[in-house]
Design an enzyme around this catalytic site. Structure first.
Site: not given
Ligand code: AMP
Length: 267
Positions: A26, A33, A143, A145, A170
């Protein structure tokens, strides 16, 4: 990096998905990411990242409107990372196609599905659409989420015959998991969130030798000490997300509200 704004441009640019890894996001691109992108790049010749802030997975319009967005910064990070394609659709582009909506089973209405009504239906509906457009066989998800990763793997992995690959969370040095929503936290909230994360790491470690940890007591203690409101604090099995019996791999899941910002994590 090629920026593809709609499905027509996407289909024109990518004819063969054999070696294209997919990282749906997003936006508000951060090191979490970036790590997904790097894992995709290691395992695929090319990588496609999507940025789409999906309105149907937000419970409140205010939360959707306040979601941090900085598309120019995102584009420059993705260019630096040498991402091959960025899929950047508008809302109408994603939702103009008629597709059946997802409904969760009763047994899946746990953790965030219990506390954020309609959230995962929104997530599944957008992923259903994204996977029907972006035909990669390897999809990389965090992981961080875990419930999202687990539901998508279970409900969409088979349907589209795709590998949903879970990637490690991370964190910053202070143990807070990176998240786009962290931008909304005050300095005090960051200190509190870091203390909570450090404590839960220790609790998880302790649970390996002591399976009688009282989580409802801990929940109350954390709520009083840090003035947060915790939706859930539960040990659950990694495979099926059932409450853990400590016999197979499990994680400690938390969701809490701190000064109006909802954070989730697992340890
Ligand atoms: P989002 O933009 O928040 O919807 O996240 C996009 C993808 O990045 C999803 O698969 C999340 O689980 C992953 N993601 C978000 N934060 C982290 C993090 N700190 N470590 C690893 N993956 C993440």
């Amino acid at each position: 990096m090629k920026i593809l704004k709609n499905v027509f441009e996407l289909n024109k640019a990518i004819k063969n998905y054999k070696n294209v890894g997919f990282v749906p996001t997003m936006g508000g691109i951060h090191k979490g990411h970036e790590s997904l992108i790097k894992i995709s790049q290691k395992n695929n010749k090319e990588t496609i990242v999507s940025i789409f802030v999906n309105p149907t997975q937000f419970n409140q319009k205010k939360d959707f409107n306040n979601y941090p967005r900085d598309i120019q910064k995102d584009i420059s990070i993705l260019r630096r990372l040498k991402v091959t394609y960025l899929f950047l659709p508008e809302v109408d582009e994603i939702y103009k196609k008629k597709m059946k909506n997802f409904i969760l089973n009763k047994s899946d209405k746990i953790l965030c599905a219990k506390y954020r009504k309609g959230h995962f239906e929104g997530v599944l509906n957008v992923m259903n659409r994204l996977l029907s457009f972006v035909k990669s066989k390897n999809v990389f998800m965090g992981e961080k989420d875990f419930q999202q990763y687990s539901l998508i793997k279970k409900l969409l992995g088979k349907k589209y015959k795709v590998n949903i690959i879970g990637c490690p969370t991370v964190r910053l040095n202070n143990k807070i998991a990176l998240s786009t929503r962290n931008k909304l936290l005050s300095k005090t909230s960051i200190i509190k969130a870091s203390k909570i994360a450090n404590r839960l790491f220790k609790v998880k470690k302790l649970s390996k030798i002591d399976d009688s940890i009282n989580l409802s007591k801990l929940k109350k203690e954390l709520e009083n000490r840090f003035k947060v409101q915790i939706d859930y604090l539960e040990f659950r099995d990694e495979k099926n997300l059932k409450l853990s019996n400590y016999k197979s791999k499990y994680r400690l899941f938390i969701a809490y509200n701190i000064n109006g910002v909802r954070l989730i994590d697992n340890f």
